[in-house]
Design an enzyme around this catalytic site. Structure first.
Site, PDB file in Angstrom:
ATOM      1  N   SER A 275       3.504  -1.890  10.448  1.00  0.00           N
ATOM      2  CA  SER A 275       4.940  -1.943  10.686  1.00  0.00           C
ATOM      3  C   SER A 275       5.569  -3.312  10.400  1.00  0.00           C
ATOM      4  O   SER A 275       6.459  -3.746  11.119  1.00  0.00           O
ATOM      5  CB  SER A 275       5.264  -1.490  12.119  1.00  0.00           C
ATOM      6  OG  SER A 275       4.866  -0.140  12.304  1.00  0.00           O
TER       7      SER A 275
ATOM      8  N   LYS B 196       0.228   4.268  -0.317  1.00  0.00           N
ATOM      9  CA  LYS B 196      -0.405   5.471   0.253  1.00  0.00           C
ATOM     10  C   LYS B 196      -0.151   6.667  -0.681  1.00  0.00           C
ATOM     11  O   LYS B 196      -0.018   6.475  -1.883  1.00  0.00           O
ATOM     12  CB  LYS B 196       0.084   5.706   1.680  1.00  0.00           C
ATOM     13  CG  LYS B 196      -0.096   4.434   2.527  1.00  0.00           C
ATOM     14  CD  LYS B 196       0.062   4.656   3.988  1.00  0.00           C
ATOM     15  CE  LYS B 196      -0.116   3.324   4.712  1.00  0.00           C
ATOM     16  NZ  LYS B 196      -0.031   3.447   6.159  1.00  0.00           N
TER      17      LYS B 196
ATOM     18  N   GLY C 192       2.481   2.499  10.704  1.00  0.00           N
ATOM     19  CA  GLY C 192       3.421   3.598  10.501  1.00  0.00           C
ATOM     20  C   GLY C 192       4.119   4.048  11.774  1.00  0.00           C
ATOM     21  O   GLY C 192       4.761   5.098  11.800  1.00  0.00           O
TER      22      GLY C 192
ATOM     23  N   HIS D 127      -9.426   1.175   4.758  1.00  0.00           N
ATOM     24  CA  HIS D 127      -8.157   1.383   5.470  1.00  0.00           C
ATOM     25  C   HIS D 127      -8.391   2.327   6.648  1.00  0.00           C
ATOM     26  O   HIS D 127      -9.178   3.277   6.551  1.00  0.00           O
ATOM     27  CB  HIS D 127      -7.102   1.960   4.515  1.00  0.00           C
ATOM     28  CG  HIS D 127      -5.739   1.954   5.138  1.00  0.00           C
ATOM     29  ND1 HIS D 127      -5.337   2.934   6.004  1.00  0.00           N
ATOM     30  CD2 HIS D 127      -4.731   1.061   5.065  1.00  0.00           C
ATOM     31  CE1 HIS D 127      -4.110   2.642   6.432  1.00  0.00           C
ATOM     32  NE2 HIS D 127      -3.719   1.517   5.876  1.00  0.00           N
TER      33      HIS D 127
ATOM     34  N   ASN E 162       0.867  -1.176   0.000  1.00  0.00           N
ATOM     35  CA  ASN E 162       0.000   0.000   0.000  1.00  0.00           C
ATOM     36  C   ASN E 162       0.906   1.229   0.000  1.00  0.00           C
ATOM     37  O   ASN E 162       1.467   1.590   1.027  1.00  0.00           O
ATOM     38  CB  ASN E 162      -0.883  -0.044   1.264  1.00  0.00           C
ATOM     39  CG  ASN E 162      -1.712   1.207   1.448  1.00  0.00           C
ATOM     40  OD1 ASN E 162      -1.828   2.018   0.532  1.00  0.00           O
ATOM     41  ND2 ASN E 162      -2.285   1.363   2.636  1.00  0.00           N
TER      42      ASN E 162
ATOM     43  N   GLU F 117      -5.369  -4.754  10.751  1.00  0.00           N
ATOM     44  CA  GLU F 117      -4.356  -3.720  10.955  1.00  0.00           C
ATOM     45  C   GLU F 117      -4.653  -2.960  12.244  1.00  0.00           C
ATOM     46  O   GLU F 117      -5.508  -2.055  12.246  1.00  0.00           O
ATOM     47  CB  GLU F 117      -4.365  -2.743   9.777  1.00  0.00           C
ATOM     48  CG  GLU F 117      -4.048  -3.390   8.457  1.00  0.00           C
ATOM     49  CD  GLU F 117      -3.455  -2.395   7.475  1.00  0.00           C
ATOM     50  OE1 GLU F 117      -2.337  -2.642   7.011  1.00  0.00           O
ATOM     51  OE2 GLU F 117      -4.086  -1.362   7.204  1.00  0.00           O
TER      52      GLU F 117
ATOM     53  N   GLU G 178      -6.772   4.714   7.804  1.00  0.00           N
ATOM     54  CA  GLU G 178      -6.553   6.147   7.564  1.00  0.00           C
ATOM     55  C   GLU G 178      -7.820   6.777   6.973  1.00  0.00           C
ATOM     56  O   GLU G 178      -8.129   7.933   7.225  1.00  0.00           O
ATOM     57  CB  GLU G 178      -5.332   6.352   6.655  1.00  0.00           C
ATOM     58  CG  GLU G 178      -4.046   6.192   7.455  1.00  0.00           C
ATOM     59  CD  GLU G 178      -2.866   5.633   6.685  1.00  0.00           C
ATOM     60  OE1 GLU G 178      -2.858   5.682   5.447  1.00  0.00           O
ATOM     61  OE2 GLU G 178      -1.931   5.128   7.351  1.00  0.00           O
TER      62      GLU G 178
END
Ligand code: PGA
Length: 256
Positions: free
Chosen positions: A216, A13, A177, A99, A11, A171, A101
C-alpha cells in the site's frame, strides 16, 4: 543522501492488456527523465505476455523491465513455466521471486524461492526477493522469527550475489493491497532487523544491499517511508498501474 541508490519497482500483477499498457508506457515515457533516472533505479514488471511490449516501449529508455516470477527449473517439460533464460531473452534485467501471493495462494516455499533466485542470478538476471509476515504472525508477535527463517534460507544466495544485483522487498502481507500500509517507524524497525540479521548470518555486504518496502505505498505515504534510513525504495502494486502515481512515488524515492 542514502548510501544506496533507491530502487522503485512496479509489480503490475495480473492486470493490464495491450491498450492499457500502451497508455501506461506513454505516461511513464513522458514523465520520467534522465535526471530522475540518475537518482533512482526504476523497474516495471508486467505479466509475462507483455514483456515483449515492455521491451518495445522501454528499450530506448533507462527504465528496466522484469518478470513477476521465474521457474525453479532450467528447461524442459514443465507446462506453464517460464525460465530465467526466457526472461533474459526478452530483455528482462530483473525478476521478482517469492511474492507473498505466490507463497500464500500457490504454496511456494523458501527452498524453491531461493533456487529461483540462484538460477536467475546465474542467468544474469537481478533479483527482488520478497519476504514478510502475515497478519496472524504479526498478531502472534512472531514477525522476527518468521523473517529470520526466511532470511536464513536465502542467506547463501544473498551472500553470493553482488550487492547491486540483489534486492530484498519487505512486504508485510497484511499491508498488501489493503490500503493499510505499515507506518514508517514500523517498517524502519523491520528493515533494520533484516539488515542486522543478514549481517549476522554472514552476508558481508549487508550494508550495501537495498531493502525496499512494499504494501500500500501511495504518493501520499511514499516520502515518509522512503525517508527512513534503511528503506531504500519500494515495490509498488496498485499504484504502479497509474502513471502519475507511479511517477510521484519515484520522485519521492529520489528525495527520500
Ligand atoms: P500494493 O501491492 O502496493 O497494491 O499493496 C504491493 C505488492 O504486492 O508488491
Amino acid at each position: 543522501m542514502k548510501p544506496r541508490k533507491p530502487l522503485v519497482a512496479g509489480n503490475w500483477k495480473m492486470n493490464g492488456g495491450t491498450l492499457a499498457n500502451e497508455h501506461l508506457f506513454t505516461g511513464l515515457r513522458a514523465s520520467i527523465d534522465r535526471h530522475l533516472m540518475s537518482q533512482v533505479e526504476l523497474i516495471v514488471c508486467p505479466p509475462y505476455p507483455y514483456l515483449g511490449q515492455a521491451a518495445a516501449w522501454l528499450g530506448d529508455t533507462d527504465i528496466a523491465w522484469g518478470g513477476q516470477n521465474v521457474a525453479s527449473l532450467e528447461s524442459g517439460a514443465f507446462t506453464g513455466e517460464v525460465s530465467a533464460t526466457m526472461l533474459e531473452d526478452l530483455g528482462c534485467k530483473w525478476t521478482i521471486v517469492g511474492h507473498s501471493e505466490r507463497r500464500t495462494l500457490l504454496g511456494e516455499e523458501d527452498e524453491t524461492i531461493s533456487r529461483k533466485a540462484e538460477l536467475a542470478l546465474a542467468q544474469k538476471l537481478n533479483v527482488i526477493y520478497c519476504i514478510g509476515e502475515t497478519l496472524d504472525e504479526r498478531e502472534r508477535d512472531i514477525t522476527e522469527e518468521v523473517l529470520r527463517q526466511q532470511i536464513e534460507r536465502a542467506a547463501p544466495v544473498i551472500a553470493s550475489a553482488p550487492a547491486e544485483r540483489f534486492v530484498i522487498a519487505y512486504e508485510p502481507v497484511w499491508a498488501i493491497g489493503t490500503g493499510r500500509s505499515a507506518t514508517p517507524e514500523q517498517a524502519q524497525a523491520v528493515h533494520e532487523f533484516i539488515r542486522t540479521t543478514m549481517a549476522a548470518m554472514g552476508v558481508q555486504h549487508a550494508r550495501q544491499i537495498r531493502i525496499v518496502y512494499g504494501g500500500s505505498v501511495k504518493p501520499s505515504n511514499a516520502l515518509a517511508l522512503f525517508s527512513m534510513p534503511d528503506i531504500d525504495g519500494g515495490l509498488i502494486g496498485g499504484a504502479s498501474l497509474v502513471a502519475d502515481e507511479f511517477v510521484a512515488i519515484c520522485r519521492a524515492a529520489a528525495l527520500g
